[in-house]
Enzyme design. Structure first.
Site, PDB file in Angstrom:
ATOM      1  N   ILE A  93       0.755  -1.646  -0.014  1.00  0.00           N
ATOM      2  CA  ILE A  93      -0.224   0.362  -0.078  1.00  0.00           C
ATOM      3  C   ILE A  93       0.706   1.494   0.193  1.00  0.00           C
ATOM      4  O   ILE A  93       0.113   2.192  -0.206  1.00  0.00           O
ATOM      5  CB  ILE A  93      -0.993  -0.011   1.224  1.00  0.00           C
ATOM      6  N   GLU A  94       2.372   1.212   0.805  1.00  0.00           N
ATOM      7  CA  GLU A  94       2.633   2.102   0.965  1.00  0.00           C
ATOM      8  C   GLU A  94       3.833   2.352  -0.164  1.00  0.00           C
ATOM      9  O   GLU A  94       3.407   2.804  -1.770  1.00  0.00           O
ATOM     10  CB  GLU A  94       3.911   2.144   2.088  1.00  0.00           C
ATOM     11  N   MET A  95       4.698   2.074  -0.283  1.00  0.00           N
ATOM     12  CA  MET A  95       6.288   2.158  -1.848  1.00  0.00           C
ATOM     13  C   MET A  95       6.287   1.132  -2.752  1.00  0.00           C
ATOM     14  O   MET A  95       6.558   1.384  -4.073  1.00  0.00           O
ATOM     15  CB  MET A  95       7.487   2.773  -1.404  1.00  0.00           C
TER      16      MET A  95
END
Lengths: 344, 344
Positions: free
Chosen positions: A128-130
């Site tokens: 979900i982030e990087m």
């Protein structure tokens, strides 16, 4: 855990009665956080870490850097309830500020990283982030950027381009992000006039009400910080009030989500008070939009106390006195690449 | 338009035969681009513009700043085919670099903005980019950030908090983003050794082949730049080749998408050569990933010429000589807000 907190609380309660106002339980922010022995600070390492921190090419599609959610140019966070990762995806917890994070003894809301080094590796491969597929993919990508290859060699030696060294460089940079010289710090160093009368009243109130069981120590979130040893508190402790349902505080089980141990349910690393006036929205889920409301919520959920409007205003004024000085920074120059590094 | 370009091409062709290698059709980059009379540069305005440029709170959800797609810390763009706006949405054209954009006579790929001031207002309310519902909404939001209120007053006067002044501040900052002192610039100023033998060969090749009909002038994209007056070229001019279909160059009608005039179909503002080695991927749709391929494509689609591998390599070497020096920058401090500014 509960027992330890209780004991510490009692010890503080005992010491408050005789403490001078400009001595404990608060302490001025040191100019530097603790530096791990295996990651000494050097200018070249800090500069490399700064570049990596600001480089969106460390994310799958080249749109998200560490700084996207932990914005050094402002309060070290993103003023959002949940941060946005690649493809507009939303995370499940509010991004904590990076400023003074070197003074936390553990990292993440649930303390699942024992150091900034450990922390830095998490978001890189969080889908979900990087969103990078693996740590090796991160290294493979930056190996295609000549300026990183040469800097890693210089800082970490010939075979130094590893995920652990990448994390070390980022952590070294993050340890420079310190906000000293807040009104509270100046007051604690002897400048009686650094705090307004209302802030002083607020300081007295947080001692009397009991907030200082947790919000003490140099980073105002741990009475006795030891690197790698977490200081946790249950939140909410008192659930029979309007706030818990209104702000959906029980949905996320905190530390238990990581440890899978029900004894850890709803335990959290205590957040710092430093610069808290600038880091709305509040709580792990960013559900509370203003500081006065956050103060009311904390008094009720943690201490089962209903504060008067005056008490709330005084405490807010005191909390504002923790706003420190954000050191001017030079902008990193991200090493150039002559290929598209974000499409593998 | 075609006629004008043809005449200019002839004039250049005539002058090449007698030009010394270190004189026209190339000119060194001035230290500053043209400054509009109604937007003089001042340090306070530039600083304000820099803050605005880097501030993601100018986007609907607080995730996208000007710098997200036009990254000043690197090559002034994002190394992506299409940039990502709010909610992970993708735009339809590749972000041009902000570095040296003050030397363009018009802005955007299709030249639809006559100035950087006009340009700055576009992405703010583009639903795919920064997604603000209106320019007034942008102003309403920054009015809630005290540090902006005071700076706008200081720079633009009491009633100065307007979208036009916001755009002026951003444009003033952007005009400082200049990359002087490239090997080509040093060569043009008389340092014969600044260019390698291969780069010199490449320079001769771009003159002989005809690239310099368009890629001349100080920004290597306009023989005679006049602020507000566009210099356009049809792309692709020759469509009977493998590249046009392969890279889907005809899908986007360029300037005609804005003017709704079919005569403008597939006309584009000529992109700069400066720092082009660092700004992959190439073309309005970012479809070409490498510079050698971009050179081959241009020769075929614009001049109907098939370059040899040697010619391509020489031209690439010459193009690399346009990489200038990116001035070190201080990081802006974004004015603090004690409320969540991104949720209205």
């Amino acid at each position: 855990m509960n027992f330890a907190i209780g004991v510490i609380g009692l010890l503080f309660a005992a010491s408050f009665s005789q403490a001078k106002v400009n001595e404990g339980p608060f302490y001025p922010l040191p100019s530097k956080p603790p530096i791990p022995k295996d990651n000494p600070m050097t200018p070249a390492k800090i500069e490399l870490g700064k570049q990596l921190y600001f480089d969106p090419r460390l994310s799958k599609d080249g749109t998200v850097s560490c700084n996207s959610c932990h914005n050094v140019m402002s309060n070290g966070t993103d003023n959002r309830a949940f941060s946005a990762g690649i493809n507009g995806q939303l995370g499940g917890r509010s991004a904590p500020t990076v400023w003074n994070s070197g003074f936390h003894s553990v990292q993440f809301w649930d303390g699942r990283a024992a150091s900034l080094e450990d922390q830095a590796k998490g978001p890189l491969t969080n889908p979900i982030e990087m969103g990078m597929p693996s740590h090796q993919a991160v290294i493979d990508r930056i190996k295609r950027i000549p300026g990183y290859v040469s800097q890693f060699q210089k800082v970490f030696g010939k075979d130094g381009m590893t995920i652990d060294n990448l994390a070390k460089a980022i952590a070294a940079y993050e340890r420079t992000l310190v906000t000293p010289d807040s009104p509270l710090d100046r007051y604690l160093k002897g400048d009686e006039k650094a705090l307004s009368a209302q802030a002083k009243k607020g300081m007295k109130t947080v001692m009397e009400v009991g907030c200082v069981s947790c919000h003490t120590g140099v980073n105002l979130n741990n009475p006795n910080p030891v690197p790698g040893e977490g200081f946790y508190q249950k939140f909410p402790t008192f659930t029979d009030n309007e706030y818990v349902a209104k702000y959906d505080f029980l949905k996320d089980k905190g530390r238990a989500e990581t440890t899978k141990n029900e004894d850890d349910a709803h335990f959290w690393r205590v957040p710092t008070w430093r610069n808290v006036a600038l880091t709305a929205p509040y709580f792990h889920n960013g559900a509370v939009k203003t500081l006065p409301e956050a103060v009311r919520v904390m008094a009720k959920t943690q201490l089962n106390k209903d504060l008067s409007d005056e008490q709330v205003a005084d405490i807010v004024e005191f909390l504002k006195s923790t706003t420190g000085k954000f050191a001017p920074q030079s902008m990193p120059r991200l090493p150039e690449s002559e290929t598209i590094t974000t499409i593998d």
